[in-house]
Motif scaffolding. Sequence first.
Motif, PDB file in Angstrom:
ATOM      1  N   LEU A   1     -11.445   0.892  17.084  1.00 52.09           N
ATOM      2  CA  LEU A   1     -12.542   0.757  16.110  1.00 52.09           C
ATOM      3  C   LEU A   1     -12.229  -0.390  15.143  1.00 52.09           C
ATOM      4  CD1 LEU A   1     -12.815   4.600  15.423  1.00 52.09           C
ATOM      5  CD2 LEU A   1     -14.601   3.238  16.494  1.00 52.09           C
ATOM      6  N   PRO A   2     -12.150  -1.637  15.663  1.00 53.09           N
ATOM      7  CA  PRO A   2     -11.705  -2.743  14.810  1.00 53.09           C
ATOM      8  C   PRO A   2     -12.597  -2.977  13.589  1.00 53.09           C
ATOM      9  CG  PRO A   2     -12.582  -3.561  16.898  1.00 53.09           C
ATOM     10  CD  PRO A   2     -12.466  -2.072  17.034  1.00 53.09           C
ATOM     11  N   TYR A   3     -13.902  -2.798  13.757  1.00 51.45           N
ATOM     12  CA  TYR A   3     -14.795  -3.069  12.614  1.00 51.45           C
ATOM     13  C   TYR A   3     -14.574  -2.023  11.514  1.00 51.45           C
ATOM     14  CZ  TYR A   3     -18.693  -4.657   9.875  1.00 51.45           C
ATOM     15  OH  TYR A   3     -19.439  -5.156   8.836  1.00 51.45           O
ATOM     16  N   THR A   4     -14.540  -0.740  11.916  1.00 55.71           N
ATOM     17  CA  THR A   4     -14.320   0.342  10.939  1.00 55.71           C
ATOM     18  C   THR A   4     -12.967   0.153  10.254  1.00 55.71           C
ATOM     19  OG1 THR A   4     -15.583   1.757  12.412  1.00 55.71           O
ATOM     20  CG2 THR A   4     -14.308   2.871  10.702  1.00 55.71           C
ATOM     21  N   ASN A   5     -11.963  -0.206  11.052  1.00 59.13           N
ATOM     22  CA  ASN A   5     -10.626  -0.440  10.504  1.00 59.13           C
ATOM     23  C   ASN A   5     -10.649  -1.598   9.499  1.00 59.13           C
ATOM     24  OD1 ASN A   5      -7.888   0.031  10.291  1.00 59.13           O
ATOM     25  ND2 ASN A   5      -7.345  -1.219  12.069  1.00 59.13           N
ATOM     26  N   ALA A   6     -11.396  -2.655   9.828  1.00 58.50           N
ATOM     27  CA  ALA A   6     -11.505  -3.808   8.920  1.00 58.50           C
ATOM     28  C   ALA A   6     -12.210  -3.394   7.621  1.00 58.50           C
ATOM     29  CB  ALA A   6     -12.282  -4.941   9.597  1.00 58.50           C
ATOM     30  N   VAL A   7     -13.227  -2.532   7.736  1.00 57.78           N
ATOM     31  CA  VAL A   7     -13.939  -2.078   6.531  1.00 57.78           C
ATOM     32  C   VAL A   7     -12.981  -1.298   5.621  1.00 57.78           C
ATOM     33  CG1 VAL A   7     -15.776  -0.536   5.686  1.00 57.78           C
ATOM     34  CG2 VAL A   7     -16.236  -2.095   7.586  1.00 57.78           C
ATOM     35  N   ILE A   8     -12.167  -0.426   6.209  1.00 62.67           N
ATOM     36  CA  ILE A   8     -11.226   0.365   5.384  1.00 62.67           C
ATOM     37  C   ILE A   8     -10.224  -0.554   4.683  1.00 62.67           C
ATOM     38  CG2 ILE A   8      -9.395   2.118   5.462  1.00 62.67           C
ATOM     39  CD1 ILE A   8     -11.017   3.425   7.784  1.00 62.67           C
ATOM     40  N   HIS A   9      -9.717  -1.557   5.405  1.00 60.45           N
ATOM     41  CA  HIS A   9      -8.790  -2.513   4.779  1.00 60.45           C
ATOM     42  C   HIS A   9      -9.479  -3.280   3.652  1.00 60.45           C
ATOM     43  CE1 HIS A   9      -6.170  -1.543   8.105  1.00 60.45           C
ATOM     44  NE2 HIS A   9      -5.205  -2.215   7.499  1.00 60.45           N
ATOM     45  N   GLU A  10     -10.753  -3.638   3.893  1.00 57.69           N
ATOM     46  CA  GLU A  10     -11.480  -4.391   2.873  1.00 57.69           C
ATOM     47  C   GLU A  10     -11.734  -3.524   1.629  1.00 57.69           C
ATOM     48  OE1 GLU A  10     -11.745  -7.400   2.535  1.00 57.69           O
ATOM     49  OE2 GLU A  10     -13.571  -7.972   1.470  1.00 57.69           O
ATOM     50  N   ILE A  11     -11.942  -2.230   1.844  1.00 60.07           N
ATOM     51  CA  ILE A  11     -12.117  -1.309   0.695  1.00 60.07           C
ATOM     52  C   ILE A  11     -10.841  -1.324  -0.152  1.00 60.07           C
ATOM     53  CG2 ILE A  11     -12.314   1.150   0.064  1.00 60.07           C
ATOM     54  CD1 ILE A  11     -14.059   1.378   2.748  1.00 60.07           C
ATOM     55  N   LEU A  12      -9.694  -1.267   0.532  1.00 56.98           N
ATOM     56  CA  LEU A  12      -8.424  -1.263  -0.213  1.00 56.98           C
ATOM     57  C   LEU A  12      -8.158  -2.613  -0.878  1.00 56.98           C
ATOM     58  CD1 LEU A  12      -6.227   0.728   2.319  1.00 56.98           C
ATOM     59  CD2 LEU A  12      -6.700   1.417  -0.029  1.00 56.98           C
ATOM     60  N   ARG A  13      -8.524  -3.695  -0.196  1.00 54.30           N
ATOM     61  CA  ARG A  13      -8.308  -5.034  -0.783  1.00 54.30           C
ATOM     62  C   ARG A  13      -9.233  -5.236  -1.973  1.00 54.30           C
ATOM     63  NH1 ARG A  13     -10.327 -10.072  -1.469  1.00 54.30           N
ATOM     64  NH2 ARG A  13     -12.322  -9.506  -0.548  1.00 54.30           N
ATOM     65  N   TYR A  14     -10.534  -5.118  -1.724  1.00 58.41           N
ATOM     66  CA  TYR A  14     -11.511  -5.461  -2.747  1.00 58.41           C
ATOM     67  C   TYR A  14     -11.482  -4.444  -3.905  1.00 58.41           C
ATOM     68  CZ  TYR A  14     -15.881  -7.428  -4.498  1.00 58.41           C
ATOM     69  OH  TYR A  14     -16.830  -8.038  -5.260  1.00 58.41           O
ATOM     70  N   GLY A  15     -11.233  -3.163  -3.565  1.00 62.76           N
ATOM     71  CA  GLY A  15     -11.167  -2.121  -4.599  1.00 62.76           C
ATOM     72  C   GLY A  15      -9.956  -2.317  -5.510  1.00 62.76           C
ATOM     73  N   ASN A  16      -8.852  -2.815  -4.969  1.00 61.73           N
ATOM     74  CA  ASN A  16      -7.661  -3.171  -5.750  1.00 61.73           C
ATOM     75  C   ASN A  16      -7.319  -2.091  -6.764  1.00 61.73           C
ATOM     76  OD1 ASN A  16      -5.633  -4.687  -7.025  1.00 61.73           O
ATOM     77  ND2 ASN A  16      -7.106  -5.746  -8.352  1.00 61.73           N
TER      78      ASN A  16
END
Length: 389
Positions: free
Chosen positions: A245-260
Motif C-alpha cells: 500500500l505505497p500510497y497509504t504508507n506515503a500518506v502516513i509518513h506525510e502526516i508525521l512529517r507535516y504534522g511535526n
Amino acid sequence: MPLHELLALPKGIVMANGHMWKQQRRFGLMTLRNLGLGKSVLASQIQEEARCMADLFTAKKGEPFDPSLILDHAVTNVISAVVYGHRFSIDDVTFKELINCNHCIVENIGSTWARMYDAFPWLMKHIPGPHQAAFRHMNYLNQYTKKEIEIHKQTRLSEEPQDVIDYYLAQIEKSKNEVDSTFNEENLMSVITDLFGAGSETTSTSLLWALLYMVAYPDIQHKVHKELDIVFDGSKLYYEDRKHLPYTNAVIHEILRYGNIAAVGIPRTCIKDFKVRNYSLQKDTMVLDNLDSVLYDPQYWKTPNQFNPQNFLDSDGNFLMNEAFMPFSAGSRVCLGEQLARTELFIFFGTLMRSFSFHLPEGVTEVNTKYVYKMTLQPHPYKICAVPR
Ligand code: HEM
C-alpha cells in the motif's frame, strides 16, 4: 528545566541520564519486544482496538462529532495493555481521569505559565495557577501506577509475565545482588509513567491530524480509499501490508512529517564540551532538536510547506524513504516507541480509512490546519462526519 524537573524525577527513561538511563532504556526496548512488538501478539491487540474504534465511529451514524476521545481511547488502551496488562472501557471513570491528566500536563508544559515557572521557580512555586494543577495531575498518574504495582505484586505469576510491570518486578529480583543495578520500585514507577505518557498523547495527536488532513484534502482521501479497495481483500490489516500500500504508507509518513508534532523533542543537556560542525557547545548547554529544520528542509522535500504524499513517492508511485524524515528524532535518544507508534498508526489509520469516508459537517466550508502549541503541536478542536463505506 525547573518545571520538567519537578514534574518528573530524573528517573525512568525520559528524564534519566547516564548509567541509569542506559539500563532502563535497554530494559524498555527488550520488554516491548518480549511483549510482542513486531510479532502477531501485539498486532492482534491493536487490530482489536481498531475494531472497537470503528464500532464507536459507526455509532455516530454519520453525525458530526469530535473524534479525539475515541482516538485517545484506542491508543491509550494499547499502551495500557502493554504496561498495566489491561484495557479500559470508554466510560471508565479512571480512564477518563488518566486521559485528562495527560492532556493537562501536556497543555501546561507548553504554556506561558510553564515558561514563567522555568524563569522564576522560587516565586511561581507559591503562586496559584494552572502549573499547580499539572503537579496534581502528575501525582494522580503516579498514584495510579503505584496502585497497579501493588496489585501486580499480589497477583503476578513469575513464570508468565504479562506486561511491563511483571517483567520489571522479575528484573528487580534477578538483579538484586548486582551492585550497579538501577532496577528498583522508584524507577519502575517512572518507567511506567514515561511509557504511558509518551505512548498515548503523541500517537493519538498524530491520528487527529490524520483525519483532519483527510477532510482538508479530499482528493488524497479518495486515492487512499482507491488503493485500499484495490489491494486489500478485507481481512485484518497487518503492519507488513504497508509494502503493498505505497500510497497509504506515503500518506502516513506525510502526516508525521507535516504534522511535526514533537517539534522540539525533549530538552537535553551536553554532558561535556562538544563541537558539531562549526558550533562549539559547552558542557551543560541545553540542546533542543529543532525537528522543523529537517522535516521542512527545502533541500530534501519536493514541497516542504505543503501537505503532499508525493514527498514519499517516486515517479512510478513506489514508496520512497527520505533521510530527512525524523519525526521521532535521531541518535541514541531516538523515540523508544517508534516502532509501536508506526504499527499503531498504520493499523488504526488503515482500518478507519477502509471503513469510512470523512466529511466536514454540513455548512462548514473551511478546515483549520494551523496548530495549537501545547507540549506537542495539536490541531484546533474540530468535528467531522464519519460515513460508513
Ligand atoms: C507518533 C508518535 C510519536 C512521536 C512523534 C514521538 C516522538 C518522540 C521524540 C521526538 C522523542 C524525543 C527524542 C529526544 O529526546 O531526542 C521521543 C522520545 C521518547 N518516546 Fe516517543 N514518540 C511517539 C510515540 C511514542 C510511543 C508510542 C512511545 C511508547 C512506547 C514513546 C516513548 C518514548 C520514550 C520512552 C522516549 C524517551 C527516550 C529516551 O529518552 O531515551 N513514544 N519520542
